[in-house]
Design a protein around this motif. Structure first.
Motif, PDB file in Angstrom:
ATOM      1  N   THR A  38       0.826  -1.214   0.000  1.00 55.44           N
ATOM      2  CA  THR A  38       0.000   0.000   0.000  1.00 55.44           C
ATOM      3  C   THR A  38       0.858   1.262   0.000  1.00 55.44           C
ATOM      4  O   THR A  38       0.340   2.360  -0.156  1.00 55.44           O
ATOM      5  CB  THR A  38      -0.910   0.034   1.243  1.00 55.44           C
ATOM      6  OG1 THR A  38      -0.072  -0.078   2.402  1.00 55.44           O
ATOM      7  CG2 THR A  38      -1.918  -1.101   1.231  1.00 55.44           C
ATOM      8  N   ARG A  61      -0.955  -4.632   6.438  1.00 52.08           N
ATOM      9  CA  ARG A  61      -1.328  -5.131   7.765  1.00 52.08           C
ATOM     10  C   ARG A  61      -2.848  -5.204   7.883  1.00 52.08           C
ATOM     11  O   ARG A  61      -3.371  -5.878   8.759  1.00 52.08           O
ATOM     12  CB  ARG A  61      -0.730  -4.220   8.843  1.00 52.08           C
ATOM     13  CG  ARG A  61       0.785  -4.356   8.941  1.00 52.08           C
ATOM     14  CD  ARG A  61       1.396  -3.267   9.778  1.00 52.08           C
ATOM     15  NE  ARG A  61       1.198  -1.959   9.163  1.00 52.08           N
ATOM     16  CZ  ARG A  61       1.630  -0.813   9.659  1.00 52.08           C
ATOM     17  NH1 ARG A  61       2.304  -0.809  10.798  1.00 52.08           N
ATOM     18  NH2 ARG A  61       1.411   0.317   9.033  1.00 52.08           N
ATOM     19  N   ARG A  65      -7.288  -2.245   3.532  1.00 47.33           N
ATOM     20  CA  ARG A  65      -6.427  -1.202   2.945  1.00 47.33           C
ATOM     21  C   ARG A  65      -5.788  -1.721   1.650  1.00 47.33           C
ATOM     22  O   ARG A  65      -5.688  -1.012   0.660  1.00 47.33           O
ATOM     23  CB  ARG A  65      -5.334  -0.841   3.964  1.00 47.33           C
ATOM     24  CG  ARG A  65      -5.149   0.607   4.090  1.00 47.33           C
ATOM     25  CD  ARG A  65      -4.307   1.164   5.182  1.00 47.33           C
ATOM     26  NE  ARG A  65      -3.424   0.343   5.940  1.00 47.33           N
ATOM     27  CZ  ARG A  65      -3.560   0.109   7.238  1.00 47.33           C
ATOM     28  NH1 ARG A  65      -4.589   0.624   7.897  1.00 47.33           N
ATOM     29  NH2 ARG A  65      -2.681  -0.620   7.893  1.00 47.33           N
ATOM     30  N   ALA A  95       8.493  -4.647   0.880  1.00 50.01           N
ATOM     31  CA  ALA A  95       8.519  -3.185   0.670  1.00 50.01           C
ATOM     32  C   ALA A  95       7.915  -2.472   1.870  1.00 50.01           C
ATOM     33  O   ALA A  95       7.062  -1.595   1.718  1.00 50.01           O
ATOM     34  CB  ALA A  95       7.802  -2.816  -0.623  1.00 50.01           C
ATOM     35  N   VAL A  96       8.363  -2.873   3.052  1.00 49.62           N
ATOM     36  CA  VAL A  96       7.907  -2.186   4.280  1.00 49.62           C
ATOM     37  C   VAL A  96       9.053  -1.286   4.764  1.00 49.62           C
ATOM     38  O   VAL A  96      10.214  -1.487   4.389  1.00 49.62           O
ATOM     39  CB  VAL A  96       7.525  -3.201   5.393  1.00 49.62           C
ATOM     40  CG1 VAL A  96       6.361  -4.074   4.945  1.00 49.62           C
ATOM     41  CG2 VAL A  96       8.710  -4.056   5.809  1.00 49.62           C
ATOM     42  N   SER A 162      12.774   5.044  -8.279  1.00 54.93           N
ATOM     43  CA  SER A 162      11.970   6.181  -7.811  1.00 54.93           C
ATOM     44  C   SER A 162      10.512   5.750  -7.789  1.00 54.93           C
ATOM     45  O   SER A 162       9.931   5.439  -8.836  1.00 54.93           O
ATOM     46  CB  SER A 162      12.146   7.373  -8.759  1.00 54.93           C
ATOM     47  OG  SER A 162      11.028   8.229  -8.622  1.00 54.93           O
TER      48      SER A 162
HETATM   49  N1  LIG Z   1       9.853   5.128  -1.804  1.00 55.78           N
HETATM   50  C1  LIG Z   1      10.845   4.827  -2.638  1.00 55.78           C
HETATM   51  O1  LIG Z   1      11.102   5.544  -3.602  1.00 55.78           O
HETATM   52  C2  LIG Z   1      11.677   3.568  -2.399  1.00 55.78           C
HETATM   53  C3  LIG Z   1      12.578   3.163  -3.382  1.00 55.78           C
HETATM   54  C4  LIG Z   1      13.320   1.996  -3.179  1.00 55.78           C
HETATM   55  C5  LIG Z   1      13.174   1.277  -1.996  1.00 55.78           C
HETATM   56  N2  LIG Z   1      12.307   1.702  -1.049  1.00 55.78           N
HETATM   57  C6  LIG Z   1      12.162   0.918   0.185  1.00 55.78           C
HETATM   58  O2  LIG Z   1      10.873   0.334   0.150  1.00 55.78           O
HETATM   59  C7  LIG Z   1      10.330   0.292   1.459  1.00 55.78           C
HETATM   60  C8  LIG Z   1       8.962   0.943   1.450  1.00 55.78           C
HETATM   61  O3  LIG Z   1       9.089   2.298   1.108  1.00 55.78           O
HETATM   62  P1  LIG Z   1       7.811   3.250   1.020  1.00 55.78           P
HETATM   63  O4  LIG Z   1       8.287   4.581   0.669  1.00 55.78           O
HETATM   64  O5  LIG Z   1       6.775   2.589   0.187  1.00 55.78           O
HETATM   65  O6  LIG Z   1       7.373   3.213   2.578  1.00 55.78           O
HETATM   66  P2  LIG Z   1       6.002   3.523   3.270  1.00 55.78           P
HETATM   67  O7  LIG Z   1       5.026   4.062   2.289  1.00 55.78           O
HETATM   68  O8  LIG Z   1       6.313   4.330   4.488  1.00 55.78           O
HETATM   69  O9  LIG Z   1       5.550   2.073   3.786  1.00 55.78           O
HETATM   70  C9  LIG Z   1       5.097   1.051   2.970  1.00 55.78           C
HETATM   71  C10 LIG Z   1       3.958   0.309   3.634  1.00 55.78           C
HETATM   72  O10 LIG Z   1       4.464  -0.472   4.716  1.00 55.78           O
HETATM   73  C11 LIG Z   1       3.459  -0.598   5.702  1.00 55.78           C
HETATM   74  N3  LIG Z   1       4.048  -0.255   7.009  1.00 55.78           N
HETATM   75  C12 LIG Z   1       4.281   0.963   7.549  1.00 55.78           C
HETATM   76  N4  LIG Z   1       4.855   0.868   8.763  1.00 55.78           N
HETATM   77  C13 LIG Z   1       4.990  -0.469   8.993  1.00 55.78           C
HETATM   78  C14 LIG Z   1       5.502  -1.233  10.073  1.00 55.78           C
HETATM   79  N5  LIG Z   1       6.014  -0.638  11.156  1.00 55.78           N
HETATM   80  N6  LIG Z   1       5.465  -2.577   9.967  1.00 55.78           N
HETATM   81  C15 LIG Z   1       4.953  -3.186   8.874  1.00 55.78           C
HETATM   82  N7  LIG Z   1       4.446  -2.523   7.819  1.00 55.78           N
HETATM   83  C16 LIG Z   1       4.474  -1.182   7.884  1.00 55.78           C
HETATM   84  C17 LIG Z   1       2.334   0.343   5.364  1.00 55.78           C
HETATM   85  O11 LIG Z   1       1.287  -0.448   4.845  1.00 55.78           O
HETATM   86  P3  LIG Z   1       0.028  -0.899   5.735  1.00 55.78           P
HETATM   87  O12 LIG Z   1      -0.213   0.185   6.750  1.00 55.78           O
HETATM   88  O13 LIG Z   1      -1.049  -0.979   4.720  1.00 55.78           O
HETATM   89  O14 LIG Z   1       0.421  -2.214   6.329  1.00 55.78           O
HETATM   90  C18 LIG Z   1       2.903   1.207   4.257  1.00 55.78           C
HETATM   91  O15 LIG Z   1       1.932   1.574   3.293  1.00 55.78           O
HETATM   92  C19 LIG Z   1      11.312   1.015   2.387  1.00 55.78           C
HETATM   93  O16 LIG Z   1      12.032   0.083   3.142  1.00 55.78           O
HETATM   94  C20 LIG Z   1      12.222   1.768   1.439  1.00 55.78           C
HETATM   95  O17 LIG Z   1      13.551   1.846   1.946  1.00 55.78           O
HETATM   96  C21 LIG Z   1      11.543   2.829  -1.226  1.00 55.78           C
END
Ligand SMILES: NC(=O)c1ccc[n+]([C@@H]2O[C@H](COP(=O)([O-])OP(=O)(O)OC[C@H]3O[C@@H](n4cnc5c(N)ncnc54)[C@H](OP(=O)(O)O)[C@@H]3O)[C@@H](O)[C@H]2O)c1
Length: 240
Positions: A38, A61, A65, A95-96, A162
């Motif tokens: 999500t 989770r 959602r 991807a958390v 990105s």
């Molecule tokens: N954003 C980027 O551009 C990018 C690029 C490459 C890699 N990444 C990596 O990909 C991962 C996700 O990035 P993001 O930007 O998508 O992050 P995010 O939006 O903050 O989190 C992704 C999802 O993880 C769930 N989540 C949040 N806190 C959590 C927790 N404490 N435990 C378990 N699930 C949790 C939430 O879904 P629910 O609430 O629906 O469970 C949330 O929608 C990160 O580790 C990041 O380093 C990100």
């Protein structure tokens, strides 16, 4: 019998030809799950893979959602809670956020048994000077995943994408290489093939999991470049 015999029998036997590193398996029939699907990165990857024809299930989770995010994404994406997402998928992208990484994986050890797990988590901190790499006790997020999931096939990839570009429907091609790390060639080939499903993207083998830390950390440098140049920087490995 001469050395040209493909069996290699007889005198002057040659080694078998090296495997073509770009001869990758067909993964079009595999189901891809995205834990934390999500969020920005998970949605972006799910959207791109589903748009390319892959069956994708996003996890959350909260199942509701995930279902509503899946409806927004279209292209046949389904939503489920993280456990069902893991259970129903052949390949599971993690991807958390780093904060929830260990807890999420510990809870899914059974569901992820035997699965190909692709970790894309970048352990980063942010302060007044910008982004910086954290140093996980296990060495990297990927090695933490491998330690927590001894019965899964853990790989690492998709760190440098990105999420903005992934989610932008007007962007036709994602012009980037994806560094793929893992312990067996069979598994890293599958992940390279997965990356190659997305137009413009190429998966390139980049070593064992013990080398994941610097790949994860490099995102701090990309974020710095993005801020200075107002860009969505990606990576290309030249001469490969
Ligand atoms: N954003 C980027 O551009 C990018 C690029 C490459 C890699 N990444 C990596 O990909 C991962 C996700 O990035 P993001 O930007 O998508 O992050 P995010 O939006 O903050 O989190 C992704 C999802 O993880 C769930 N989540 C949040 N806190 C959590 C927790 N404490 N435990 C378990 N699930 C949790 C939430 O879904 P629910 O609430 O629906 O469970 C949330 O929608 C990160 O580790 C990041 O380093 C990100």
């Amino acid at each position: 019998m001469t050395s040209t015999d493909s069996s290699g029998a007889g005198t002057g036997a040659q080694k078998p030809a090296a495997k073509d590193p770009w001869d990758l398996p067909d993964i079009s029939g595999l189901v891809v799950g995205v834990l934390g699907g999500t969020g920005d990165q998970g949605r972006g990857l799910a959207y791109r893979l589903a748009r390319a024809g892959q069956k994708v299930i996003i996890g959350s989770r909260a199942a509701e959602r995930a279902r509503s995010a899946a409806d927004e994404l279209g292209h046949g994406v389904e939503g489920a809670d993280n456990a069902e997402c893991a259970r129903r998928s052949d390949i599971v992208i993690v991807a958390v956020p780093w904060d929830g990484h260990a807890k999420t994986l510990e809870a899914l050890r059974e569901e992820l048994r035997g699965k190909l797990v692709v970790d894309c988590v970048n352990p980063l901190g942010f302060d007044k000077k910008g982004a910086y790499a954290l140093k996980p006790e296990e060495g990297s997020a990927a090695e933490q995943a491998a330690a927590l999931l001894p019965d899964s096939r853990v790989t690492a990839a998709f760190h440098h994408l990105s999420a903005v570009l992934l989610q932008d429907e007007t962007v036709e091609e994602i012009d980037t290489d994806v560094m793929v790390l893992g312990e067996t060639r069979a598994d890293t080939d599958l992940v390279q093939a997965l990356a190659a499903r997305i137009p413009g993207m190429r998966g390139v083998f980049a070593g064992r999991l013990r080398n994941a830390h610097q790949v994860e950390s490099l995102v701090a440098n990309l974020i710095s470049a993005n801020r200075r140049y107002k860009a969505h920087a990606g990576l290309r490995l030249t001469d490969v």
